[in-house]
Design a protein around this motif. Structure first.
Motif, short mmCIF file in Angstrom:
data_model
loop_
_atom_site.label_atom_id
_atom_site.label_comp_id
_atom_site.label_asym_id
_atom_site.label_seq_id
_atom_site.Cartn_x
_atom_site.Cartn_y
_atom_site.Cartn_z
N MET A 121 0.68 -1.26 -0.15
CA MET A 121 0.11 0.08 -0.01
C MET A 121 0.94 1.26 0.03
O MET A 121 0.71 2.27 0.69
CB MET A 121 -1.05 0.04 1.28
N LEU A 122 1.77 1.05 -0.84
CA LEU A 122 2.77 2.36 -0.73
C LEU A 122 3.20 2.42 -2.47
O LEU A 122 3.70 1.58 -3.07
CB LEU A 122 4.22 2.05 -0.18
N ILE A 123 3.55 3.93 -2.70
CA ILE A 123 4.11 3.93 -3.98
C ILE A 123 5.24 4.78 -3.90
O ILE A 123 5.55 5.97 -3.37
CB ILE A 123 3.00 5.29 -4.84
N PRO A 124 6.28 4.10 -4.17
CA PRO A 124 7.60 4.53 -4.17
C PRO A 124 8.17 5.78 -4.75
O PRO A 124 7.91 5.89 -5.77
CB PRO A 124 8.64 3.31 -4.46
N LEU A 128 9.11 7.17 -9.00
CA LEU A 128 8.42 8.35 -9.34
C LEU A 128 9.76 9.31 -9.84
O LEU A 128 9.49 9.77 -10.98
CB LEU A 128 7.28 9.09 -8.73
N LEU A 129 10.77 9.25 -9.04
CA LEU A 129 11.74 10.38 -9.35
C LEU A 129 12.57 9.75 -10.54
O LEU A 129 13.34 10.60 -11.00
CB LEU A 129 12.68 10.37 -8.10
N PHE A 130 12.74 8.40 -10.64
CA PHE A 130 13.60 7.89 -11.68
C PHE A 130 12.95 8.16 -13.20
O PHE A 130 13.46 8.53 -13.90
CB PHE A 130 13.58 6.22 -11.49
N ALA A 174 -0.30 10.78 -0.33
CA ALA A 174 0.82 11.62 -1.05
C ALA A 174 1.16 10.88 -2.18
O ALA A 174 1.61 11.56 -3.26
CB ALA A 174 1.59 11.86 -0.20
N GLY A 175 1.35 9.65 -2.06
CA GLY A 175 1.92 8.84 -3.20
C GLY A 175 0.92 8.91 -4.64
O GLY A 175 1.39 8.87 -5.46
N ASP A 176 -0.42 8.85 -4.28
CA ASP A 176 -1.37 9.03 -5.34
C ASP A 176 -1.15 10.33 -5.91
O ASP A 176 -1.25 10.66 -7.29
CB ASP A 176 -2.79 8.86 -4.88
N MET A 177 -1.02 11.35 -5.31
CA MET A 177 -0.66 12.80 -5.63
C MET A 177 0.39 12.94 -6.57
O MET A 177 0.36 13.55 -7.62
CB MET A 177 -0.92 13.77 -4.51
N LYS A 178 1.61 12.42 -6.00
CA LYS A 178 2.83 12.42 -6.81
C LYS A 178 2.59 11.76 -8.23
O LYS A 178 2.95 11.96 -9.16
CB LYS A 178 3.74 11.97 -6.19
N LEU A 179 1.95 10.73 -8.00
CA LEU A 179 1.84 9.66 -9.27
C LEU A 179 0.99 10.40 -10.17
O LEU A 179 1.31 10.61 -11.38
CB LEU A 179 1.22 8.44 -8.89
N PHE A 180 -0.18 11.07 -9.89
CA PHE A 180 -1.00 11.73 -10.80
C PHE A 180 -0.17 12.87 -11.59
O PHE A 180 -0.49 13.12 -12.60
CB PHE A 180 -2.32 12.16 -10.16
#
Length: 251
Positions: A121-124, A128-130, A174-180
Motif C-alpha cells: 500500500m505504498l507508491i515508492p 516516480l523520481l526515476f 501523497a503517493g497518489d498525488m505524486k503519481l498523478f
C-alpha cells in the motif's frame, strides 16, 4: 515481420516483468538489489537461474517451492504475463518510434507501482523520481498537442489530488498525488482527467463488489494505486477515443 517483432516485445516484457516484480517488492522494503539474491521467503533457498525463468519456472514447479513446497504467489507469473502483453500491445499501437519508447517506459513504471502498492500500500517516491525526468525529456522531444498539455496536465493533476487530500483529510495518499503529477506529464490535460475519473469509477465498483462479498469492511484501508494504474493504461491507449465518444454522445 510484425508477428515476430510482437513476439519479441512480449518476450522482453516477460523478462522485464520478472525484474519489475523484484523492484516492486524490494524497493519499498528497502532491501538490497546487489547482494540479496532471490530466495524462497519460507525456507530461504537461493533460487538458481533456471528457477527464475519467467512463467515457465512457475509452471514447472506447479506454483510451489521445490524444496519446502510453500505456495509461490500467483502475482509473479501474472505480472510477468501482464508486462509482456503491455509491451507487445505498445508496439502494435505505436510501431517502432519514439512514442513506443514512451509507452514502454510508462508501462514499466505502472507495473512496478502496481506490485508495490498491492504488496505494501505504498507508491515508492524513488520510482516516480526515476521516471519523472525521463518523461519530461521524452515529452519535450515528442510533445503532445498542444505542447503545453503536459505541463498543465501535470500541475493540474497534482493540485487536484492535493485538494482532495486536504478536503477529505486523507481520503487519498501523497503517493497518489505524486503519481498523478507524473501521469499528467505523459497523458496531458484531458487524458489525465479521464484517468482520474476512471480510477474513481473502477475503485468504487471494485470496492462495492468486495463489500458485497464481505472481503473487506467499510473502515478497511485498501490500495488505490491499482485502480489508478488500470485507468492510466486505458487513458493512454484509448483516452482520445473515449473522450470523443463521450462528446458525440451528448452533442
Amino acid at each position: 515481420m510484425t508477428v515476430q517483432i510482437t513476439v519479441l516485445f512480449f518476450t522482453l516484457g516477460l523478462i522485464f516483468g520478472s525484474f519489475f516484480n523484484v523492484v516492486g517488492l524490494r524497493l519499498p522494503a528497502k532491501l538490497s538489489f546487489a547482494n540479496d539474491r532471490s530466495m524462497c521467503p519460507q525456507c530461504k533457498h537461493i533460487l538458481s537461474w533456471y528457477e527464475l525463468v519467467p512463467v515457465l519456472s512457475y509452471l514447472k514447479q506447479l506454483g510451489r517451492c521445490r524444496h519446502c513446497h510453500t505456495a509461490i504467489s500467483l502475482m509473479y507469473p501474472v505480472i510477468e504475463v501482464l508486462t509482456g502483453l503491455l509491451f507487445a500491445y505498445s508496439y502494435l499501437r505505436h510501431g517502432l518510434g519514439l512514442e513506443l519508447v514512451i509507452a514502454i517506459c510508462f508501462m514499466s513504471m505502472l507495473v512496478i507501482i502496481l506490485v508495490a502498492d498491492i504488496s505494501y500500500m505504498l507508491i515508492p517516491d524513488r520510482v516516480l523520481l526515476f521516471f519523472l525526468p525521463l518523461f519530461i525529456i521524452l515529452r519535450v522531444i515528442q510533445p503532445l498537442h498542444p505542447w503545453w498539455s503536459s505541463i498543465v496536465g501535470g500541475i493540474l493533476a497534482f493540485v487536484l489530488i492535493a485538494v482532495i487530500i486536504l478536503v477529505s483529510r486523507g481520503g487519498m495518499g501523497a503517493g497518489d498525488m505524486k503519481l498523478f503529477g507524473v501521469l499528467g506529464i505523459v497523458l496531458g490535460v484531458k487524458q489525465v482527467m479521464l484517468a482520474f475519473i476512471l480510477s474513481c469509477m473502477i475503485g468504487a465498483i471494485v470496492s462495492l463488489f468486495l463489500l458485497l462479498l464481505k472481503r473487506i469492511n467499510r473502515r478497511q484501508p485498501f490500495p488505490f494505486g491499482p485502480y489508478i494504474v488500470v485507468a492510466a493504461i486505458i487513458s493512454y491507449f484509448d483516452g482520445y477515443s473515449l473522450i470523443n465518444w463521450y462528446m458525440q454522445l451528448f452533442s
